[in-house]
Motif scaffolding. Structure first.
Motif, short mmCIF file in Angstrom:
data_model
loop_
_atom_site.label_atom_id
_atom_site.label_comp_id
_atom_site.label_asym_id
_atom_site.label_seq_id
_atom_site.Cartn_x
_atom_site.Cartn_y
_atom_site.Cartn_z
N ALA A 78 0.83 -1.20 0.00
CA ALA A 78 0.00 0.00 0.00
C ALA A 78 0.87 1.26 0.00
N PRO A 79 0.77 2.11 -1.04
CA PRO A 79 1.56 3.34 -1.04
C PRO A 79 1.11 4.33 0.04
N ILE A 80 -0.17 4.31 0.38
CA ILE A 80 -0.66 5.06 1.54
C ILE A 80 -0.91 4.03 2.64
N ARG A 81 -0.28 4.22 3.78
CA ARG A 81 -0.32 3.21 4.84
C ARG A 81 -1.76 2.79 5.15
N TRP A 82 -1.99 1.49 5.21
CA TRP A 82 -3.32 0.95 5.45
C TRP A 82 -3.40 0.42 6.87
N ASP A 83 -4.44 0.82 7.60
CA ASP A 83 -4.65 0.39 8.97
C ASP A 83 -5.77 -0.64 9.00
N LEU A 84 -5.43 -1.88 9.28
CA LEU A 84 -6.39 -2.98 9.29
C LEU A 84 -7.47 -2.83 10.36
N THR A 85 -7.23 -1.96 11.32
CA THR A 85 -8.19 -1.80 12.42
C THR A 85 -9.07 -0.57 12.26
N ASP A 86 -8.95 0.12 11.12
CA ASP A 86 -9.69 1.37 10.95
C ASP A 86 -10.68 1.28 9.78
N PRO A 87 -11.97 1.05 10.07
CA PRO A 87 -12.96 0.94 9.00
C PRO A 87 -13.44 2.29 8.47
N GLU A 88 -13.04 3.38 9.12
CA GLU A 88 -13.64 4.68 8.77
C GLU A 88 -13.31 5.16 7.36
N PHE A 145 -22.06 13.22 -5.79
CA PHE A 145 -21.77 12.39 -6.97
C PHE A 145 -23.07 12.16 -7.75
N PRO A 146 -23.71 13.23 -8.22
CA PRO A 146 -25.05 13.10 -8.81
C PRO A 146 -25.09 12.36 -10.13
N LYS A 147 -23.98 12.32 -10.86
CA LYS A 147 -23.96 11.68 -12.18
C LYS A 147 -22.97 10.52 -12.24
N THR A 148 -22.58 10.00 -11.08
CA THR A 148 -21.65 8.88 -11.02
C THR A 148 -22.43 7.60 -10.74
N THR A 149 -22.36 6.65 -11.67
CA THR A 149 -23.04 5.37 -11.47
C THR A 149 -22.28 4.27 -12.21
N GLY A 150 -22.42 3.05 -11.72
CA GLY A 150 -21.68 1.92 -12.28
C GLY A 150 -20.18 1.99 -11.98
N GLU A 151 -19.81 2.76 -10.97
CA GLU A 151 -18.40 2.98 -10.66
C GLU A 151 -17.95 2.11 -9.49
N ILE A 152 -16.64 1.83 -9.45
CA ILE A 152 -16.02 1.17 -8.30
C ILE A 152 -14.97 2.12 -7.75
N VAL A 153 -15.21 2.62 -6.56
CA VAL A 153 -14.27 3.52 -5.91
C VAL A 153 -13.39 2.70 -4.97
N HIS A 154 -12.10 2.71 -5.22
CA HIS A 154 -11.18 1.94 -4.40
C HIS A 154 -10.73 2.76 -3.17
N VAL A 155 -11.03 2.24 -2.02
CA VAL A 155 -10.54 2.82 -0.77
C VAL A 155 -9.67 1.74 -0.12
N ASP A 156 -8.44 1.64 -0.62
CA ASP A 156 -7.58 0.51 -0.26
C ASP A 156 -6.12 0.92 -0.09
N GLY A 157 -5.88 2.20 0.07
CA GLY A 157 -4.50 2.65 0.21
C GLY A 157 -3.72 2.63 -1.09
N GLY A 158 -4.39 2.30 -2.21
CA GLY A 158 -3.73 2.30 -3.53
C GLY A 158 -3.22 0.96 -3.99
N VAL A 159 -3.48 -0.11 -3.23
CA VAL A 159 -2.95 -1.43 -3.60
C VAL A 159 -3.45 -1.88 -4.98
N HIS A 160 -4.69 -1.54 -5.31
CA HIS A 160 -5.29 -2.02 -6.56
C HIS A 160 -4.51 -1.60 -7.80
N MET A 161 -3.77 -0.50 -7.72
CA MET A 161 -3.12 0.02 -8.93
C MET A 161 -1.62 -0.25 -8.97
N MET A 162 -1.11 -0.96 -7.95
CA MET A 162 0.32 -1.24 -7.90
C MET A 162 0.70 -2.38 -8.84
N GLY A 163 1.77 -2.21 -9.61
CA GLY A 163 2.29 -3.28 -10.42
C GLY A 163 3.24 -4.16 -9.62
#
Length: 259
Positions: free
Chosen positions: A216-226, A240-258
């Protein structure tokens, strides 16, 4: 009243303990001005006890998403808590389950019955929950937000739950397509791992946790659900009135790491 969700009415599923993302969604929603109703499955007394830990105790409606009668009566039960002009502005889907033989490295040997249960409870329920609540949602339009775990990768021991999450992501897109004309949005928050009751049922959870510690490029805290809960609340809001069918990643950036 001020706040991101001032005057809104929100239904939140999946509140089991005060360490769950769903609990913190309900808490933040109330703090941002929303009226909240919870659903519970199985031990309703447990959910009712947790509901008392919110800033304002929330009513709890029984819901088993595999129970047709529960789904058919859901809108009416929720409406009872919101009065004669009952409508619903937001729905939070935080429901997932897979039998033990569908997890833990047993992917090649899992029988269809277990796979079917995982897909029905974890993915199809997004559709069944949303359509059950359409009579309330379509009055003013609204926002449906589901909790996801990144289905782009094959995770250690996550097995058929990973497949179910991929189905959840696809289901969300089709709901977004078919409900957009009713001004109903459907989005997902793909959250990093959190040490919750649900996590305890996933064999190899610690291996997933190690991935986040390392990548995780931004430190991820396993104990913090907020952080994940804040993402859900933002998508429930009018920002977000016109945003639909989207997936917003709140994961510290892991999803985009190569590699």
């Amino acid at each position: 009243m001020s706040g991101l969700l001032a005057g809104k009415r929100i239904l939140v599923t999946g509140v089991l303990t005060d360490s769950s993302i769903a609990f913190h969604v309900a808490r933040l929603a109330q703090e941002e001005g929303a009226e909240v109703v919870l659903t519970g499955f199985g031990r309703l007394s447990l959910v009712q006890r947790i509901a008392k830990r919110l800033p304002k105790e929330a009513p709890v409606v029984e819901l088993d998403v595999q129970n047709k009668a529960h789904l058919e009566g859901l809108a009416e039960q929720v409406a009872e808590h919101f009065g004669p002009d009952a409508s619903l502005d937001g729905v939070v889907h935080s429901i997932a389950f897979a039998p033990q033989d569908a997890l833990g490295g047993n992917f090649l040997h899992t029988e269809w019955e277990s796979v079917a249960t995982a897909v029905e409870v974890s993915a199809y329920s997004l559709k069944s929950l949303t359509t059950a609540l359409l009579p309330l949602l379509e009055k003013r339009g609204g926002s449906v937000v589901g909790l996801d775990f990144d289905a782009q990768s094959a995770w250690p021991k996550y097995d058929w739950m990973g497949v179910a999450k991929a189905a959840l992501e696809s289901t969300s897109r089709y709901l977004a397509r078919d409900l957009g004309h009713k001004d109903i949005r459907c989005n997902l928050v793909s959250a990093g791992p959190i040490k919750s009751m649900a996590a305890k049922s996933i064999p190899g959870f610690e291996e997933l946790a190690d991935v986040w510690d390392d990548r995780a490029p931004i430190r991820w805290d396993l104990t913090d659900p907020e952080p994940a809960a804040r993402g859900v609340v933002a998508l429930l809001s009018d920002w977000f009135p016109k945003t639909t069918g989207e997936i917003v990643h709140v994961d510290g950036g892991v999803h985009m790491m190569g590699a």
